[in-house]
Design a protein around this motif. Structure first.
Motif, short mmCIF file in Angstrom:
data_model
loop_
_atom_site.label_atom_id
_atom_site.label_comp_id
_atom_site.label_asym_id
_atom_site.label_seq_id
_atom_site.Cartn_x
_atom_site.Cartn_y
_atom_site.Cartn_z
N UNK A 1 -5.28 11.77 -1.20
CA UNK A 1 -4.96 12.16 -2.57
C UNK A 1 -6.08 12.97 -3.21
N UNK A 2 -7.27 12.94 -2.59
CA UNK A 2 -8.40 13.71 -3.10
C UNK A 2 -8.66 14.95 -2.25
N UNK A 3 -8.57 14.78 -0.92
CA UNK A 3 -8.98 15.87 -0.03
C UNK A 3 -7.82 16.60 0.65
N UNK A 4 -6.59 16.08 0.53
CA UNK A 4 -5.46 16.73 1.21
C UNK A 4 -4.32 17.07 0.27
N UNK A 5 -4.55 16.94 -1.03
CA UNK A 5 -3.55 17.33 -2.01
C UNK A 5 -2.35 16.41 -2.10
N UNK A 6 -2.47 15.18 -1.60
CA UNK A 6 -1.35 14.24 -1.67
C UNK A 6 -1.30 13.63 -3.07
N UNK A 7 -0.13 13.65 -3.69
CA UNK A 7 0.04 13.12 -5.04
C UNK A 7 0.09 11.59 -4.97
N UNK A 8 -0.83 10.94 -5.65
CA UNK A 8 -0.86 9.47 -5.62
C UNK A 8 -1.73 8.98 -6.78
N UNK A 9 -1.08 8.61 -7.88
CA UNK A 9 -1.81 8.21 -9.08
C UNK A 9 -1.81 6.70 -9.32
N UNK A 10 -0.82 6.01 -8.76
CA UNK A 10 -0.70 4.57 -8.98
C UNK A 10 -1.74 3.81 -8.15
N UNK A 11 -2.50 2.92 -8.81
CA UNK A 11 -3.59 2.21 -8.13
C UNK A 11 -3.07 1.32 -7.01
N UNK A 12 -1.92 0.69 -7.21
CA UNK A 12 -1.35 -0.17 -6.18
C UNK A 12 -0.99 0.63 -4.94
N UNK A 13 -0.39 1.79 -5.16
CA UNK A 13 -0.02 2.66 -4.04
C UNK A 13 -1.27 3.15 -3.32
N UNK A 14 -2.31 3.46 -4.10
CA UNK A 14 -3.57 3.88 -3.50
C UNK A 14 -4.14 2.80 -2.60
N UNK A 15 -4.10 1.55 -3.08
CA UNK A 15 -4.62 0.43 -2.30
C UNK A 15 -3.82 0.25 -1.02
N UNK A 16 -2.50 0.36 -1.10
CA UNK A 16 -1.65 0.21 0.07
C UNK A 16 -1.93 1.32 1.08
N UNK A 17 -2.14 2.53 0.57
CA UNK A 17 -2.44 3.66 1.46
C UNK A 17 -3.78 3.46 2.15
N UNK A 18 -4.74 2.92 1.41
CA UNK A 18 -6.07 2.64 1.97
C UNK A 18 -5.97 1.63 3.10
N UNK A 19 -5.23 0.55 2.86
CA UNK A 19 -5.08 -0.49 3.87
C UNK A 19 -4.33 0.04 5.09
N UNK A 20 -3.32 0.88 4.86
CA UNK A 20 -2.57 1.46 5.96
C UNK A 20 -3.45 2.36 6.80
N UNK A 21 -4.32 3.10 6.14
CA UNK A 21 -5.24 3.98 6.86
C UNK A 21 -6.19 3.16 7.72
N UNK A 22 -6.70 2.06 7.17
CA UNK A 22 -7.59 1.20 7.94
C UNK A 22 -6.86 0.61 9.14
N UNK A 23 -5.60 0.22 8.93
CA UNK A 23 -4.81 -0.35 10.03
C UNK A 23 -4.59 0.68 11.13
N UNK A 24 -4.31 1.92 10.71
CA UNK A 24 -4.10 2.99 11.70
C UNK A 24 -5.36 3.24 12.51
N UNK A 25 -6.51 3.15 11.84
CA UNK A 25 -7.78 3.34 12.55
C UNK A 25 -7.97 2.25 13.59
N UNK A 26 -7.59 1.02 13.23
CA UNK A 26 -7.72 -0.08 14.20
C UNK A 26 -6.75 0.11 15.37
N UNK A 27 -5.56 0.66 15.07
CA UNK A 27 -4.55 0.86 16.11
C UNK A 27 -4.98 1.89 17.14
#
Length: 258
Positions: free
Chosen positions: A95-121
């Protein structure tokens, strides 16, 4: 940074460096890293910015120390550390470096956790025996308990709300009472851990950081206990000369003062 890296390299120089720095290993430096991290937290809690500046430097030096030892082994260097964390931050903030629209804090947190999970995968299957892998064992026990629970909850292993969590705490307290009655040291040890783990679970459901909550409680206790100490000094009395009721009265006054 070059100045600091050069200093670290000089300290580790086998011929002209510092004997203490030369003999250190990754494992021997770990206790100092943990200590420095806590000193950073302490400076922040005290609101001492000069001390914070100093402690942040000490913590940065720990990173440089590890990077120098890794460089000597041919594993990686400080620049690799910087590149790795930079890439990670960019990937986790689309949402900062790739132009993805994401203003809701809850959605941001979910996206962060998903990214971390993908890194582990993306890790090799050899290094990923369990979804709980990667929760550092060196973390403070309360912090690690909350992270373990959080990791399990993402897989659906969780209570739907706080009511069954509260019931679980009551169940564990009952089991602890039984262990105490049985006068079983081993059982008391185990059940008391279960009580703490259940309390951490409740705090997680309430979005309260267990470690920070207890740190705040410790500070509150110190402040109130200090009030009692000062009160007794003014009365020229010791703790041993006071009844529990008197001490409780002073404790209540301390609570009102706080």
């Amino acid at each position: 940074m070059k100045k600091l890296l050069d200093i670290m390299a000089a300290l580790r120089n086998p011929e002209t460096g510092c004997p203490w720095d030369i003999k250190q290993t990754f494992k021997t430096v770990v206790p100092y890293t943990l200590e420095e991290a806590y000193e950073v937290a302490d400076a922040i809690e005290n609101g001492d910015m000069d001390e914070l500046k100093s402690e942040l430097g000490d913590l940065l030096f720990q990173v440089v120390f590890y990077a120098q030892m890794a460089k000597e082994q041919g594993d990686f260097d400080f620049n690799d550390v910087v590149d790795a964390v930079s890439d990670k931050l960019i990937n986790r903030h689309p949402h900062v470096f790739a132009g993805v629209e994401c203003k809701d804090e809850k959605i941001l947190h979910e996206a962060w956790e998903k990214s971390k999970a993908n890194e582990r995968d993306t890790q090799s299957s050899e290094n990923k025996a369990s979804i709980l892998d990667g929760v550092a064992r060196a973390l403070p026990a309360l912090k690690r308990a909350q992270k373990l629970q959080k990791r399990a909850a993402r897989e659906g292993f969780d209570w739907p709300d706080i009511e069954p969590v509260l019931a679980k705490i009551e169940e564990e307290v009952g089991e602890l009472r039984s262990a105490i009655k049985e006068d079983s040291t081993e059982a008391v040890f185990e059940e008391s851990g279960d009580v703490l783990f259940s309390c951490v679970n409740l705090l997680r459901h309430l979005n309260v950081d267990a470690e920070e909550s207890l740190r705040g409680c410790n500070q509150k206790f110190e402040k109130r206990f200090g009030y009692i100490e000062r009160s007794l000094i003014q009365q020229d009395r010791s703790f041993q000369e006071c009844s529990l009721d008197e001490l409780e009265g002073l404790w209540q006054k301390a609570k009102n003062e706080a």
